[in-house]
Write a protein that holds these residues in place. Structure first.
Motif, PDB file in Angstrom:
ATOM      1  N   CYS A  44      52.959  46.557  45.911  1.00 37.71           N
ATOM      2  CA  CYS A  44      52.298  47.851  46.137  1.00 37.71           C
ATOM      3  C   CYS A  44      50.788  47.702  45.953  1.00 37.71           C
ATOM      4  CB  CYS A  44      52.837  48.897  45.164  1.00 37.71           C
ATOM      5  SG  CYS A  44      52.035  50.513  45.338  1.00 37.71           S
ATOM      6  N   PRO A  45      49.996  48.049  46.961  1.00 37.83           N
ATOM      7  CA  PRO A  45      48.537  47.914  46.846  1.00 37.83           C
ATOM      8  C   PRO A  45      47.942  48.652  45.653  1.00 37.83           C
ATOM      9  CG  PRO A  45      49.170  48.418  49.110  1.00 37.83           C
ATOM     10  CD  PRO A  45      50.398  48.575  48.276  1.00 37.83           C
ATOM     11  N   TYR A  46      48.590  49.737  45.245  1.00 35.90           N
ATOM     12  CA  TYR A  46      48.034  50.511  44.136  1.00 35.90           C
ATOM     13  C   TYR A  46      48.053  49.720  42.831  1.00 35.90           C
ATOM     14  CZ  TYR A  46      46.701  54.517  41.331  1.00 35.90           C
ATOM     15  OH  TYR A  46      46.013  55.361  40.491  1.00 35.90           O
ATOM     16  N   GLY A  47      48.996  48.791  42.718  1.00 37.89           N
ATOM     17  CA  GLY A  47      49.051  47.953  41.527  1.00 37.89           C
ATOM     18  C   GLY A  47      47.767  47.168  41.339  1.00 37.89           C
ATOM     19  N   GLU A  48      47.200  46.679  42.448  1.00 33.59           N
ATOM     20  CA  GLU A  48      45.950  45.936  42.358  1.00 33.59           C
ATOM     21  C   GLU A  48      44.782  46.857  42.034  1.00 33.59           C
ATOM     22  OE1 GLU A  48      42.948  43.600  41.979  1.00 33.59           O
ATOM     23  OE2 GLU A  48      45.028  42.925  42.021  1.00 33.59           O
ATOM     24  N   LEU A  49      44.825  48.069  42.544  1.00 31.94           N
ATOM     25  CA  LEU A  49      43.762  49.017  42.222  1.00 31.94           C
ATOM     26  C   LEU A  49      43.745  49.281  40.717  1.00 31.94           C
ATOM     27  CD1 LEU A  49      41.611  50.570  43.802  1.00 31.94           C
ATOM     28  CD2 LEU A  49      43.162  52.528  43.858  1.00 31.94           C
ATOM     29  N   GLU A  50      44.936  49.360  40.131  1.00 32.18           N
ATOM     30  CA  GLU A  50      45.039  49.537  38.682  1.00 32.18           C
ATOM     31  C   GLU A  50      44.537  48.300  37.936  1.00 32.18           C
ATOM     32  OE1 GLU A  50      48.726  52.051  37.399  1.00 32.18           O
ATOM     33  OE2 GLU A  50      49.338  50.864  39.127  1.00 32.18           O
ATOM     34  N   SER A  51      44.656  47.148  38.589  1.00 34.28           N
ATOM     35  CA  SER A  51      44.268  45.883  37.960  1.00 34.28           C
ATOM     36  C   SER A  51      42.805  45.521  38.193  1.00 34.28           C
ATOM     37  CB  SER A  51      45.156  44.753  38.509  1.00 34.28           C
ATOM     38  OG  SER A  51      44.845  43.521  37.929  1.00 34.28           O
ATOM     39  N   MET A  52      42.110  46.306  39.003  1.00 32.72           N
ATOM     40  CA  MET A  52      40.769  45.933  39.442  1.00 32.72           C
ATOM     41  C   MET A  52      39.785  45.750  38.288  1.00 32.72           C
ATOM     42  SD  MET A  52      39.201  45.043  42.143  1.00 32.72           S
ATOM     43  CE  MET A  52      40.189  45.693  43.490  1.00 32.72           C
ATOM     44  N   TYR A  53      39.839  46.638  37.315  1.00 32.79           N
ATOM     45  CA  TYR A  53      38.914  46.543  36.180  1.00 32.79           C
ATOM     46  C   TYR A  53      39.112  45.218  35.444  1.00 32.79           C
ATOM     47  CZ  TYR A  53      36.401  47.785  31.903  1.00 32.79           C
ATOM     48  OH  TYR A  53      35.527  47.792  30.837  1.00 32.79           O
ATOM     49  N   SER A  54      40.370  44.884  35.197  1.00 35.82           N
ATOM     50  CA  SER A  54      40.676  43.633  34.501  1.00 35.82           C
ATOM     51  C   SER A  54      40.243  42.426  35.324  1.00 35.82           C
ATOM     52  CB  SER A  54      42.182  43.553  34.206  1.00 35.82           C
ATOM     53  OG  SER A  54      42.507  42.351  33.555  1.00 35.82           O
ATOM     54  N   LEU A  55      40.423  42.509  36.636  1.00 38.55           N
ATOM     55  CA  LEU A  55      40.048  41.398  37.512  1.00 38.55           C
ATOM     56  C   LEU A  55      38.538  41.197  37.530  1.00 38.55           C
ATOM     57  CD1 LEU A  55      40.939  39.273  39.594  1.00 38.55           C
ATOM     58  CD2 LEU A  55      40.722  41.028  41.358  1.00 38.55           C
ATOM     59  N   VAL A  56      37.795  42.288  37.600  1.00 39.02           N
ATOM     60  CA  VAL A  56      36.333  42.208  37.685  1.00 39.02           C
ATOM     61  C   VAL A  56      35.709  41.752  36.365  1.00 39.02           C
ATOM     62  CG1 VAL A  56      34.214  43.553  38.005  1.00 39.02           C
ATOM     63  CG2 VAL A  56      36.157  43.904  39.538  1.00 39.02           C
TER      64      VAL A  56
END
Length: 371
Positions: A44-56
């Motif tokens: 689900c693409p939204y999972g990555e949106l939720e993960s974006m802060y951690s990724l950045v």
């Protein structure tokens, strides 16, 4: 008209394929575990949106999210920029589930209901509030904060049984039931009022290269375009459809009995509905295939080997006792002793299933004992 029926059939076939694919993967995830089949979050693409802060800021994905999820998000954002909310109208499995319940509802009630405007309009803003709230808590908690309340996650765990749903997704499952009931009555119930990723795509689509135009002079004012719009846009009253609600499903164009009244224009050039669908699917699947071929697309965790190094906090429920032994360089018999579990438990047992042998045993116990 014959061509319109073909386009409509192609669209429903595509939605069916994506829904079946994700449903099967969700089932296999429950049966085989996260190592062999991706979770519904990873797809689900939204999972990555939720993960974006951690990724950045941390350079890592949050639990259950992988590089493939990031690629899915990027592809769907590209689609939103070029072809509006095409992911919602042509690909999204949850959207497909709602549409099929809508078809069932139409057969049951012999009509589709339309929400009163005084209720409908404020409800449309709810998805934007959900977007902000869920992202805020996901980013500050560095996890899938919305997971227990997520109806799509609940859907993905139906195969795990009612007791598991009741334990892990009691609220999410109730919301799922409400959405499906709502979908029997109203078209795209979740999409219109609750979907956070749809809210984001909607914002982006306001600047999309694709627009649907209506020729007022050719229009015979039959109103079929508006009646067939699943998100209830009054197409028949507009000269240009630029609503953030438009999911680029092409149903308004398919319903129109007159030629050249409605026209899809991408970057100012007319595009046939079937061509539009082909381009959207080609970008989406092509992007996945290319990144998969280059090794960039991953939706399951890498296999644990002798060179693997993980911390106690990175221990996941799908990992087996043997994998923990390898990752932490601990002999199996010593691991069993440290975890205070009997040697009769097979070494290929996932940590989350140890509770089947020892009631009340939690994965967090393993993390604590190996810190």
């Amino acid at each position: 008209m014959k061509n319109n029926r073909l386009i409509k059939s192609v669209r429903y076939i595509l939605l069916s394929i994506f829904l079946i694919f994700v449903t099967v993967e969700a089932y296999l995830h429950q049966v085989l575990g996260g190592r062999k089949s991706p979770s519904i979050h990873a797809l689900c693409p939204y999972g990555e949106l939720e993960s974006m802060y951690s990724l950045v800021f941390n350079g890592t994905f949050i639990q259950k999210i992988f590089s493939g999820t990031f690629i899915l998000l990027m592809l769907t954002l590209i689609l939103a920029i070029v072809f509006r909310r095409s992911f919602c109208g042509l690909i999204c499995p949850f959207g497909a589930l709602q549409e099929f319940f809508g078809v069932l509802g139409k057969k049951l009630f012999k009509k589709r209901f339309v929400m009163n405007k005084n209720i409908d309009k404020p409800l449309r803003y709810l998805k934007y509030i959900i977007l902000v709230v869920t992202l805020y808590y996901a980013w500050i908690t560095a996890g899938l904060w919305v997971n227990p309340y997520d109806p799509w996650a609940a859907y993905g765990h139906i195969s795990s049984g009612f007791s598991s749903l009741k334990e892990e997704y009691p609220i999410g499952f109730m919301i799922l039931i409400l959405i499906l009931i709502g979908s029997l009555l109203y078209d795209r119930f979740f999409c219109k009022y609750l979907c956070p990723i749809g809210a984001l795509y909607g914002i982006i689509s306001k600047f999309s290269l694709t627009k649907i135009t209506r020729d007022k002079d050719r229009c015979i004012n039959c109103n079929l375009c508006s009646k067939n719009c699943p998100v209830n846009i009054n197409v028949s009253e507009l000269s240009e459809i630029n609503s953030s609600e438009c999911i680029n499903c092409n149903l308004c164009m398919i319903a129109c009995p007159s030629d050249k009244v409605l026209d899809i224009k991408t970057a100012g050039k007319s595009v046939k509905p079937l061509t539009n669908i082909i381009l959207v699917i080609s970008i989406f699947l092509g992007g996945i295939m290319i990144t998969k071929a280059t090794g960039l697309y991953e939706v399951t965790p890498p296999k644990i080997t002798a060179s693997t190094r993980i911390t106690a906090d990175e221990i996941k429920g799908y990992m087996t006792l043997e994998e923990i032994s390898v990752a932490f360089k601990i002999e199996l018999n010593e691991l069993y002793e440290r975890l205070q579990i009997p040697a009769s438990i097979p070494k290929d047992t996932p940590l989350k299933e140890i509770k089947n042998f020892i009631p009340g045993f939690e994965v967090e116990t393993v993390r604590e004992l190996l810190r």
